[in-house]
Design an enzyme around this catalytic site. Structure first.
Site, PDB file in Angstrom:
ATOM      1  N   CYS A   2       0.828  -1.194   0.000  1.00  0.00           N
ATOM      2  CA  CYS A   2       0.000   0.000   0.000  1.00  0.00           C
ATOM      3  C   CYS A   2       0.866   1.248   0.000  1.00  0.00           C
ATOM      4  CB  CYS A   2      -0.903   0.004   1.238  1.00  0.00           C
ATOM      5  SG  CYS A   2      -1.888  -1.497   1.429  1.00  0.00           S
ATOM      6  N   ARG A  52      -4.846   1.469  -0.946  1.00  0.00           N
ATOM      7  CA  ARG A  52      -4.829   0.031  -0.716  1.00  0.00           C
ATOM      8  C   ARG A  52      -4.609  -0.785  -1.979  1.00  0.00           C
ATOM      9  NH1 ARG A  52      -9.797  -3.728   1.696  1.00  0.00           N
ATOM     10  NH2 ARG A  52      -8.500  -5.531   2.289  1.00  0.00           N
TER      11      ARG A  52
END
Length: 639
Positions: A2, A52
């Protein structure tokens, strides 16, 4: 994998819109989701952002920033053994609502505090803040696989996976640190904890920060980094007195355990298979007991000499993997060139950033997670410079000290460029100067410095406008004690702390994240280096054979004749490119007018180096490349 970012602001000057912009700048690191949390309390503004890339627990329960009571976390990386830690915490009474490793980190921190790090096996960079007490904890993994930048000035603390997020904050002052320019020109990267900007730092591998946000009010807080893991703790253990076959068996066991951990994923996983010993070792040990075919892939660029595809294809067939082979052209590689300064948002001079980016682009079309084999050279003695250490040093030490000093003094009186015949030969001048330094001081420390640094002290003074100094770096470390010391151990420990995190891992992180690919580094499980550091040197380097024990493991699964060939590496013809296809960019970015206006490099010296290179002095190519990459970075971020 991420992207994380955020801030603490005590001057009441940061909006949620700024947080959103900072988070958006990391979209390439996490295309599967974006989330932010913004708090205002007691005159303090707290912003946490997260992009994400879904790999473990693909549901919304795994989304970040994540909360546990008053604790909030934003996390980049993977904790591969999170299930075992979760089971332990469950027995202690903790209750979980997701299947994510992020939630395990929060509960582990609540249970054990900073000691939770001792249990984590993985790659990670995260920040935890208690919004009731304002206590903050930030950390980076042991080897430095994942990046963590922070900026602190005038009541503002910024953090991020990449520097580009800081540019989105209106109070970020992008003042270049002249000492960082010096380090970049020397090494092609800027070693942690330093960065290109003043008041901006990296958390060093194996270190963490702890502070209270209120301490930022007076600017009196000193951000001292606390070391929780040190590679010297492994090297300073007594060497094991065991037979080679037992060491080989145990090494294979340690490797297999670490490699299997990195297959934990809820999305497809593949392996970069180059045909070299490191990637073959990863592939062979993962495939040997698996009923499913491992996904492997190789990228070849034949017209620039990068073509291990035929070897990789044979190896894949022998091991029985599901193999994908992709051929690209030099044109496709060059198409990635212009965007290097955006994704490598700090000056970065490793030419293999281009082929690494190309491999990542192709891999992302097949898998979301890819295992590479970085770290094998640092752990098992694979670099050519170890040959120099073991061979050249022993020869120099046989020469009486007075004679070495005399010859070095005589060489001081000679300009190597003016030596008939020899002075015209490629790289002669560079080798002449390095030999002169080594005659004066043939220690492992001097050999390591000579093989790592691009410039001598006198050359740097000619090149840079401003006076600079070299800060204390791991090269000067004296942490390797008499029990653990050997020249080979010294060089490998230095590489593990410098070249590996500052160059190799930076390169791979930005190249993979550029294409939203999670790159995993199985050789960098800390259990591997803690074991390998204790096995005798001769098991790693024997009679001129580098990575001896690793090769002996591989030979159990593949015939020697399939593996014994010269190492190809990941080199590109950058000298040729700068003289031809990139010549217009070289002239544009290294123009006298641009350099003079900029005021960092002396234009006359840059012109001299550039012209000598263009006239055939290819040994100056890396110096010119470093200058070109810096100038392109400057044009992108300082214009």
């Amino acid at each position: 994998m991420c992207g994380i970012t955020g801030f603490f602001d005590l001057k009441d000057g940061t909006s949620k819109e700024v947080l959103d912009k900072m988070t958006d700048s990391l979209a390439h690191r996490g295309p599967d989701g974006e989330s932010t949390e913004f708090f205002e309390k007691d005159g303090i503004q707290i912003g946490l952002g997260h992009r994400r890339l879904s790999v473990i627990d693909l549901t919304e329960c795994g989304a970040q920033p994540m909360r546990l009571d008053s604790l909030w976390i934003t996390f980049n990386g993977e904790i591969y053994n999170y299930r075992a830690i979760r089971d332990e915490l469950t027995h202690l009474g903790h209750r979980f609502i997701s299947n994510s490793d992020t939630e395990v980190i929060l509960h582990a921190f609540r249970q054990w505090g900073t000691a939770c790090l001792d249990r984590f096996r993985g790659m990670f960079a995260f920040l935890i803040v208690d919004i009731e007490s304002f206590d903050v904890f930030c950390v980076r993994d042991r080897a430095g696989v994942k990046p963590f930048y922070f900026y602190a000035e005038d009541g503002l603390f910024l953090f991020s996976s990449e520097l580009k997020a800081f540019h989105r904050h209106p109070r970020f002052r992008k003042e270049i640190d002249d000492n960082a320019v010096r380090m970049y020109m020397m090494f092609g990267n800027i070693p942690a904890p330093h960065s290109i900007f003043k008041n901006t730092f990296k958390i060093k591998p194996g270190h963490f920060l702890k502070f209270n946000i209120r301490d930022l009010i007076s600017n009196a807080h000193v951000f001292s980094q606390v070391q929780y893991w040190n590679v010297y703790d492994a090297y300073n253990q007594p060497k094991l007195d065991i037979p080679f076959l037992e060491a080989r068996r145990k090494t294979e066991e340690v490797l297999t355990d670490a490699f299997r951990l990195r297959m934990v994923s809820d999305v497809p996983v593949g392996v970069f298979l180059s045909g070299g010993f490191d990637s073959v070792c990863v592939t062979a040990l993962l495939q040997k007991d698996s009923e499913r075919k491992l996904k492997t892939f190789t990228v070849a660029v034949p017209d620039i000499g990068l073509n291990e595809a035929p070897f990789a294809k044979e190896i894949a067939a022998h091991l029985g993997t599901d193999h994908t082979e992709v051929h690209c052209t030099s044109k496709e590689a060059l198409e990635l060139f212009d965007e290097l300064p955006y994704y490598y948002d700090e000056p970065f001079g490793d030419t293999s950033a281009i082929p690494t980016s190309l491999v990542s682009k192709v891999a992302r079309q097949n898998v979301i997670v890819a295992l590479s084999a970085d770290g094998g050279d640092e752990v098992f003695a694979g670099y050519n410079r170890y040959d120099y250490l073991m061979g050249l040093r022993s020869k120099l030490e046989k020469v009486p000290a007075f004679l070495r000093v005399f010859v070095a003094g005589a060489m001081n009186q000679v300009n190597p460029d003016r030596i008939p015949v020899l002075g015209k030969k490629p790289n002669f001048s560079n080798r002449f100067r390095k030999l002169k330094r080594l005659l004066k001081d043939p220690t492992p420390e001097q050999i390591m410095w000579s093989l790592s640094a691009q410039y001598e002290e006198s050359e740097i003074k000619k090149l840079l406008v401003h006076d600079t100094s070299m800060p204390e770096l791991p090269y000067h470390s004296r942490e390797l004690d008499d029990l653990g010391y050997s020249p080979l151990s010294y060089m490998m420990a230095i590489d593990y702390q410098t070249y590996l995190p500052d160059d190799i891992l930076t390169k791979v992180d930005r190249a993979t994240m550029r294409f939203s690919l999670e790159g995993r580094e199985p050789f960098l499980d800390h259990k591997i280096i803690e074991w390998a550091a204790r096995i005798p040197d001769e098991f790693k380097y024997r009679d001129g054979i580098k990575k001896y024990i690793l090769k002996e493991i591989v030979y159990q699964y593949l015939p020697k004749e399939l593996m014994n060939r010269p190492k190809m590496g990941f080199a590109i013809p950058y000298e040729n490119w700068m003289k031809n296809k990139l010549r217009s960019k070289l002239d544009y970015y290294l123009s006298f007018e641009k350099l003079k206006k900029q005021g960092i490099f002396r234009p006359e010296e840059v012109m001299r180096i550039k012209e000598l290179f263009l006239k055939g002095r290819d040994e100056l190519g890396m110096k010119v490349w470093h200058l070109l990459m810096f100038q392109m970075w400057y044009g992108r971020w300082m214009g």
